[in-house]
Design a protein around this motif. Sequence first.
Motif, short mmCIF file in Angstrom:
data_model
loop_
_atom_site.label_atom_id
_atom_site.label_comp_id
_atom_site.label_asym_id
_atom_site.label_seq_id
_atom_site.Cartn_x
_atom_site.Cartn_y
_atom_site.Cartn_z
N ASN A 122 0.83 -1.21 0.00
CA ASN A 122 0.00 0.00 0.00
C ASN A 122 0.87 1.26 0.00
OD1 ASN A 122 -2.21 -1.68 0.19
ND2 ASN A 122 -2.52 -1.35 2.38
N SER A 123 1.92 1.22 0.79
CA SER A 123 2.82 2.37 0.91
C SER A 123 3.47 2.68 -0.43
CB SER A 123 3.87 2.08 1.98
OG SER A 123 4.57 3.25 2.33
N LYS A 124 3.87 1.65 -1.16
CA LYS A 124 4.48 1.84 -2.48
C LYS A 124 3.48 2.44 -3.46
CE LYS A 124 7.97 -1.82 -2.17
NZ LYS A 124 8.37 -3.17 -2.65
N LYS A 125 2.24 1.98 -3.41
CA LYS A 125 1.20 2.51 -4.31
C LYS A 125 0.96 3.99 -4.07
CE LYS A 125 -1.29 -1.86 -4.80
NZ LYS A 125 -2.48 -2.63 -4.38
N ARG A 126 1.08 4.39 -2.80
CA ARG A 126 0.88 5.79 -2.43
C ARG A 126 2.10 6.65 -2.76
NH1 ARG A 126 -2.32 6.88 2.56
NH2 ARG A 126 -0.50 8.04 3.26
N GLU A 127 3.19 5.99 -3.16
CA GLU A 127 4.47 6.67 -3.41
C GLU A 127 4.87 7.47 -2.16
OE1 GLU A 127 4.09 8.94 -6.97
OE2 GLU A 127 3.94 7.18 -8.25
N ASP A 128 4.61 6.87 -1.03
CA ASP A 128 4.88 7.52 0.26
C ASP A 128 5.50 6.47 1.18
OD1 ASP A 128 4.92 9.28 2.38
OD2 ASP A 128 2.84 8.89 2.95
N ILE A 129 6.61 5.92 0.73
CA ILE A 129 7.21 4.77 1.40
C ILE A 129 7.89 5.20 2.70
CG2 ILE A 129 8.87 2.89 1.20
CD1 ILE A 129 8.49 3.06 -1.85
N GLU A 130 7.47 4.59 3.79
CA GLU A 130 8.07 4.84 5.10
C GLU A 130 8.67 3.55 5.63
OE1 GLU A 130 5.93 7.75 7.76
OE2 GLU A 130 4.24 7.09 6.55
N ASN A 131 9.53 3.69 6.60
CA ASN A 131 10.13 2.52 7.24
C ASN A 131 9.03 1.70 7.90
OD1 ASN A 131 11.53 0.85 9.25
ND2 ASN A 131 13.33 2.01 8.59
N ILE A 132 9.12 0.38 7.78
CA ILE A 132 8.11 -0.50 8.37
C ILE A 132 8.00 -0.28 9.88
CG2 ILE A 132 9.68 -2.43 8.75
CD1 ILE A 132 5.97 -2.61 7.67
N GLU A 133 9.06 0.23 10.50
CA GLU A 133 9.02 0.50 11.94
C GLU A 133 7.96 1.56 12.27
OE1 GLU A 133 12.90 1.54 13.32
OE2 GLU A 133 13.75 -0.43 12.86
N VAL A 134 7.70 2.45 11.33
CA VAL A 134 6.66 3.47 11.53
C VAL A 134 5.32 2.78 11.72
CG1 VAL A 134 5.39 5.38 10.47
CG2 VAL A 134 7.88 5.24 10.22
N TYR A 135 5.03 1.82 10.85
CA TYR A 135 3.76 1.09 10.94
C TYR A 135 3.71 0.26 12.21
CZ TYR A 135 0.07 -2.28 9.82
OH TYR A 135 -1.05 -3.08 9.86
N GLU A 136 4.82 -0.38 12.55
CA GLU A 136 4.86 -1.18 13.78
C GLU A 136 4.56 -0.31 15.01
OE1 GLU A 136 5.07 -4.30 14.22
OE2 GLU A 136 5.81 -5.14 12.35
N ASN A 137 5.13 0.88 15.04
CA ASN A 137 4.88 1.79 16.16
C ASN A 137 3.43 2.23 16.22
OD1 ASN A 137 7.52 1.74 17.12
ND2 ASN A 137 8.17 3.45 15.84
N GLN A 138 2.85 2.48 15.04
CA GLN A 138 1.45 2.90 14.99
C GLN A 138 0.52 1.78 15.45
OE1 GLN A 138 1.15 4.25 10.91
NE2 GLN A 138 1.56 6.36 11.49
N LYS A 139 0.85 0.55 15.10
CA LYS A 139 0.05 -0.59 15.56
C LYS A 139 0.08 -0.69 17.08
CE LYS A 139 1.58 -4.05 12.98
NZ LYS A 139 1.65 -5.44 12.43
N LYS A 140 1.25 -0.43 17.65
CA LYS A 140 1.37 -0.49 19.12
C LYS A 140 0.55 0.61 19.79
CE LYS A 140 5.98 -2.57 19.08
NZ LYS A 140 7.44 -2.32 19.28
N GLN A 141 0.43 1.75 19.12
CA GLN A 141 -0.33 2.87 19.68
C GLN A 141 -1.85 2.63 19.64
OE1 GLN A 141 0.74 6.74 18.01
NE2 GLN A 141 2.82 6.03 17.69
N MET A 142 -2.29 1.78 18.74
CA MET A 142 -3.72 1.55 18.57
C MET A 142 -4.34 0.87 19.79
SD MET A 142 -6.63 1.49 16.93
CE MET A 142 -6.37 1.89 15.19
N GLU A 143 -5.29 1.53 20.40
CA GLU A 143 -6.08 0.93 21.47
C GLU A 143 -7.31 0.32 20.79
OE1 GLU A 143 -4.72 4.38 24.69
OE2 GLU A 143 -6.82 4.18 24.12
N PHE A 144 -7.34 -1.00 20.73
CA PHE A 144 -8.41 -1.65 19.95
C PHE A 144 -9.78 -1.31 20.54
CE2 PHE A 144 -11.02 -4.87 18.05
CZ PHE A 144 -10.48 -4.98 16.78
#
Length: 203
Positions: A122-144
């Motif tokens: 998805n990140s590549k399609k958006r041409e907005d590639i970020e380090n996967i660690e960014v996504y991992e950190n965001q997942k940790k922040q999510m309060e389900f």
Amino acid sequence: MQKLTFVIGANAVGKTYFIEHHLANEKAVVLDVYDYQQKVYDEHGNKERITFEEQFRCLKKANEKHFHDIINELKQGNDVIAEQTFFKAKRRIAYIDEIRKEMDVKIEVYVMHPSNERWIENSKKREDIENIEVYENQKKQMEFPNPAEGFDTIFEVIDDEIILRMDDIKPEIVKQARQELTEEDTRIHRKDERKHNHRQLIE
């Protein structure tokens, strides 16, 4: 009864794609908070040099406008699909508490939790590639989301699988979130008061 559907999650998790391909048959107004954020940032100007406090206030203003339009559409008899990030329970409860005061509406939420591989695609399609660690950190922040927050139905979306996930009701989540909102409002009020007093001294 009107229906309000939240589609939530981090950047590049596929929220817009999911709405277009899984909720396209729903006769609903789609309101993406990102559009509101961009408008507020444009009105503010100097986005590249914005302070953390200014950014917080811009996001708060965007959320207020987003919420206002959701209420208006529901009152006009329309179903609404709202795209949001909503990492924190307090952000969701700030919406839901007010909506429940205004009207009786069915509220459901889809939480986007793609695999790391899908997120990278998805990140590549958006041409907005970020380090996967960014996504991992965001997942940790999510309060389900929890049913105690006021949701009628909660789904978790993992890649192409939609899973009904109604965890055990935890009232303490709501209590804590409301307390955090009260404390946040108090801090903002005190800051505004100090600024006002400072301006008066200067004048």
